[in-house]
Motif scaffolding. Sequence first.
Motif, PDB file in Angstrom:
ATOM      1  N   ALA A 163       0.876  -1.160  -0.075  1.00 42.32           N
ATOM      2  CA  ALA A 163      -0.065   0.136  -0.112  1.00 42.32           C
ATOM      3  C   ALA A 163       0.946   1.124  -0.031  1.00 42.32           C
ATOM      4  CB  ALA A 163      -0.851   0.148   1.363  1.00 42.32           C
ATOM      5  N   GLY A 164       0.725   2.050  -0.940  1.00 37.80           N
ATOM      6  CA  GLY A 164       1.507   3.212  -0.967  1.00 37.80           C
ATOM      7  C   GLY A 164       1.041   4.462  -0.117  1.00 37.80           C
ATOM      8  N   GLU A 165      -0.061   4.159   0.571  1.00 36.11           N
ATOM      9  CA  GLU A 165      -0.837   5.139   1.741  1.00 36.11           C
ATOM     10  C   GLU A 165      -1.540   4.172   2.307  1.00 36.11           C
ATOM     11  OE1 GLU A 165      -2.395   8.494  -0.144  1.00 36.11           O
ATOM     12  OE2 GLU A 165      -3.868   7.295  -0.861  1.00 36.11           O
ATOM     13  N   THR A 166      -2.179   4.606   3.613  1.00 33.18           N
ATOM     14  CA  THR A 166      -3.038   3.664   4.393  1.00 33.18           C
ATOM     15  C   THR A 166      -4.068   3.551   3.498  1.00 33.18           C
ATOM     16  OG1 THR A 166      -2.188   4.785   6.414  1.00 33.18           O
ATOM     17  CG2 THR A 166      -4.535   3.702   6.593  1.00 33.18           C
ATOM     18  N   LEU A 167      -4.587   2.280   3.418  1.00 37.87           N
ATOM     19  CA  LEU A 167      -5.651   1.761   2.597  1.00 37.87           C
ATOM     20  C   LEU A 167      -6.896   1.608   3.511  1.00 37.87           C
ATOM     21  CD1 LEU A 167      -6.942   0.739  -0.176  1.00 37.87           C
ATOM     22  CD2 LEU A 167      -6.133  -1.679   0.830  1.00 37.87           C
ATOM     23  N   PRO A 210     -13.947 -13.924 -15.039  1.00 40.49           N
ATOM     24  CA  PRO A 210     -12.612 -13.893 -14.197  1.00 40.49           C
ATOM     25  C   PRO A 210     -12.796 -13.683 -12.750  1.00 40.49           C
ATOM     26  CG  PRO A 210     -13.086 -11.426 -15.196  1.00 40.49           C
ATOM     27  CD  PRO A 210     -13.814 -12.421 -15.846  1.00 40.49           C
ATOM     28  N   SER A 211     -11.743 -14.103 -12.106  1.00 39.63           N
ATOM     29  CA  SER A 211     -12.191 -14.107 -10.513  1.00 39.63           C
ATOM     30  C   SER A 211     -11.483 -12.719  -9.830  1.00 39.63           C
ATOM     31  CB  SER A 211     -11.107 -15.439  -9.833  1.00 39.63           C
ATOM     32  OG  SER A 211     -11.586 -16.653 -10.199  1.00 39.63           O
ATOM     33  N   TYR A 212     -12.105 -12.403  -9.093  1.00 35.39           N
ATOM     34  CA  TYR A 212     -11.536 -10.975  -8.576  1.00 35.39           C
ATOM     35  C   TYR A 212     -12.063 -10.765  -7.133  1.00 35.39           C
ATOM     36  CZ  TYR A 212     -16.148  -9.400 -10.078  1.00 35.39           C
ATOM     37  OH  TYR A 212     -17.689  -9.257 -10.239  1.00 35.39           O
ATOM     38  N   LEU A 213     -11.542 -10.031  -6.581  1.00 34.35           N
ATOM     39  CA  LEU A 213     -11.956  -9.370  -4.983  1.00 34.35           C
ATOM     40  C   LEU A 213     -12.104  -7.851  -5.101  1.00 34.35           C
ATOM     41  CD1 LEU A 213     -11.746  -9.745  -1.767  1.00 34.35           C
ATOM     42  CD2 LEU A 213      -9.292  -8.950  -1.838  1.00 34.35           C
ATOM     43  N   GLU A 214     -13.287  -7.552  -4.727  1.00 40.09           N
ATOM     44  CA  GLU A 214     -13.631  -6.070  -4.703  1.00 40.09           C
ATOM     45  C   GLU A 214     -13.557  -5.448  -3.122  1.00 40.09           C
ATOM     46  OE1 GLU A 214     -16.627  -5.142  -8.366  1.00 40.09           O
ATOM     47  OE2 GLU A 214     -17.450  -5.715  -6.387  1.00 40.09           O
ATOM     48  N   VAL A 215     -12.639  -4.405  -3.140  1.00 40.07           N
ATOM     49  CA  VAL A 215     -12.610  -4.037  -1.783  1.00 40.07           C
ATOM     50  C   VAL A 215     -13.091  -2.355  -1.660  1.00 40.07           C
ATOM     51  CG1 VAL A 215     -10.801  -3.332  -0.027  1.00 40.07           C
ATOM     52  CG2 VAL A 215     -10.344  -5.345  -1.607  1.00 40.07           C
ATOM     53  N   PRO A 216     -13.846  -2.402  -0.645  1.00 44.23           N
ATOM     54  CA  PRO A 216     -14.580  -1.179  -0.460  1.00 44.23           C
ATOM     55  C   PRO A 216     -13.738  -0.244   0.313  1.00 44.23           C
ATOM     56  CG  PRO A 216     -15.580  -2.639   1.178  1.00 44.23           C
ATOM     57  CD  PRO A 216     -14.442  -3.469   0.402  1.00 44.23           C
ATOM     58  N   VAL A 217     -13.193   1.070  -0.577  1.00 43.51           N
ATOM     59  CA  VAL A 217     -12.225   1.868   0.266  1.00 43.51           C
ATOM     60  C   VAL A 217     -13.044   3.035   0.662  1.00 43.51           C
ATOM     61  CG1 VAL A 217     -10.309   3.184  -0.073  1.00 43.51           C
ATOM     62  CG2 VAL A 217     -10.658   0.776  -1.173  1.00 43.51           C
ATOM     63  N   GLY A 218     -12.923   3.529   1.976  1.00 47.43           N
ATOM     64  CA  GLY A 218     -13.553   4.585   2.439  1.00 47.43           C
ATOM     65  C   GLY A 218     -12.768   5.838   2.054  1.00 47.43           C
ATOM     66  N   TYR A 247     -11.270  -1.383   8.655  1.00 43.24           N
ATOM     67  CA  TYR A 247      -9.770  -1.919   8.961  1.00 43.24           C
ATOM     68  C   TYR A 247      -8.775  -0.980   8.176  1.00 43.24           C
ATOM     69  CZ  TYR A 247      -5.916  -4.855   9.885  1.00 43.24           C
ATOM     70  OH  TYR A 247      -4.695  -5.505  10.245  1.00 43.24           O
ATOM     71  N   ASP A 248      -7.921  -0.236   8.734  1.00 45.76           N
ATOM     72  CA  ASP A 248      -6.770   0.476   8.138  1.00 45.76           C
ATOM     73  C   ASP A 248      -5.403  -0.412   7.840  1.00 45.76           C
ATOM     74  OD1 ASP A 248      -8.409   2.654   8.165  1.00 45.76           O
ATOM     75  OD2 ASP A 248      -7.527   3.549   9.966  1.00 45.76           O
ATOM     76  N   VAL A 249      -5.200  -0.700   6.572  1.00 42.13           N
ATOM     77  CA  VAL A 249      -4.109  -1.400   6.315  1.00 42.13           C
ATOM     78  C   VAL A 249      -2.849  -0.262   5.966  1.00 42.13           C
ATOM     79  CG1 VAL A 249      -2.994  -2.871   4.395  1.00 42.13           C
ATOM     80  CG2 VAL A 249      -5.456  -2.926   4.877  1.00 42.13           C
ATOM     81  N   PRO A 250      -1.739  -0.361   6.968  1.00 40.17           N
ATOM     82  CA  PRO A 250      -0.777   0.509   6.879  1.00 40.17           C
ATOM     83  C   PRO A 250       0.049   0.674   5.578  1.00 40.17           C
ATOM     84  CG  PRO A 250      -0.819  -0.709   9.011  1.00 40.17           C
ATOM     85  CD  PRO A 250      -1.600  -1.376   8.023  1.00 40.17           C
TER      86      PRO A 250
END
Length: 557
Positions: A443-447, A549-557, A511-514
């Motif tokens: 992650a280039g910044e907090t996700l 295709p297989s994928y993951l969708e991540v909701p980003v606030g 959740y905050d991914v650093p």
Amino acid sequence: MNPAAPDAPHSLYPELDATALTAFATALESGDTAGLPPARAAEVRAARAAATFSRGKVAGTGGDLLDAALWRHTGPGPRPAVVLPSPWTGLGWTAYAVQATALAARGYDVLAYTVRGFGRSDGHADFAGPLDVADGRRALEHLLERAAGPVTRIGFLGVSYGAGIGLLVAAHDPRVDAVAALGAWGDLGEVLYENSTRRAAAVQVLLASAGRARLSPETERTLEDVLADRGAEGALRWAQQRSPSAHVKEFNRRRVAVFLSHAWHETVFPANQTLGLFGELTGPKRLDLSVGDHCGPESAGLLGLPSPVWTDAHRWLDHHLCGTANGVEGEAEVLAEVMWSRALEPSADLPAPGGNVRRLYLTGGGGLAGAGGIAGAGRLAPEPEHGWTAGVLCGVDTPAAVADAVVRSGYAELAGRPKPYPGDEIGSATAASVTAAWCGAPAGETLRVRGVPRLRVTYRAANSGSTFVAYLLDLAPDGSARLITHAPFSDLTSPPDSLISADIDLQATAYDVPRGHRLLLVAAARDPFYGDANLPRATLAFTSPEPVPSYLEVPVG
């Protein structure tokens, strides 16, 4: 029954101090506060000065007597009333002794009662079925008959089992204006089966923690049927009748004011089914989401310790039952505690208000070892890739387990000690036969992950009947990982050697991914928390067909 399931606690509320609560209740009756801590002694004296406390019996359905306690104001003036059905514990109404006393001191007439089948109450536990709903209405009538003056507005408040009963009574009884349901379920069917997967450890916990309770034959048979993998259709019919989500129209028609609280990593009542109920409500509503597991955030308040959840519940009832201008009506509907900073984020919607969805495709191996990634893992990439296969062996435990101990693991999270996962073991080439893993870029910044991640994946099952569990983790540069969220999936109908498309919602999260950390998606064919449909030593082969295709969708606030 799954013999390797996580340890089942003897109580759903392991932090409750039964001795302290019993001493408090005894002091309420006798007036002798000598053995209590100063704060609790002061609460007893204040409550006894404001209201009369008495113990007795409520005439429940079918002549069964329910153990109860009444806090009754003697003045003839009008006042609101609150009824508290007990949690799933032999403590019965005593679990509410401190909180009911606090409500009485705030001016409410209060009745707390032990639900049927538990403690000193007669009958058999109906698991929030028709008998429990009828008992709740009779408890309310008992309180109204003994009120010294007019009762203005009526609320129900409960924790866990008592919360579910309170919601169902509120749905059936037009006299109820507001309900505070802490750690409740919305859809009991999803408590038993999540994405067609048996939630075996949760059911084991319900049976084990019932202790000396007398369960109704139907309740005991239904829970045992889930563990034995039989009678799913009957279990779901049984659960439907006991699900507050089945009564949304009635909540909305009467605009019942509903306060809910829940924990992100809830193992007994998974969060999404309660969030689903919340999302369908159109009347006044509020949702508090906290770090931890089942009723962990609420247990401190039951003991009289500071609790933001209980503070919000009191404010909710004060506003909707007493008309107190405390600002609740102007606050955000959702208040979420972020893992692991514990920061509180208010929002108007759920999930991911004002955010966006980031789609990451599951691709083949990327050789990430030495760069903070995992050797042999696939990648979570911005573009799809086809033609790869990742095989998973069934019937083998892996380090990627939901919880080491149901309920208790959440108390470690509350204390700031979330379970560490060995990320390099979960997804490395040496573990490729028992897990499949896909690793994202640093992650280039907090996700800021906010809401419900969604997974679409295709796999081939060698046998009819298959299960896998998907875990989304936060992978640190040192190779350690923390669980963000997860979900199971089962296919019970496809013939052998079929390509199966799984579209699943992972449990909601904040959740905050650093910065510098990676998202790690792991799939395993076995988790002791769930009853799986796989045959031992069978294989699941994950892939990504070109059309889908297989994928993951991540909701980003």
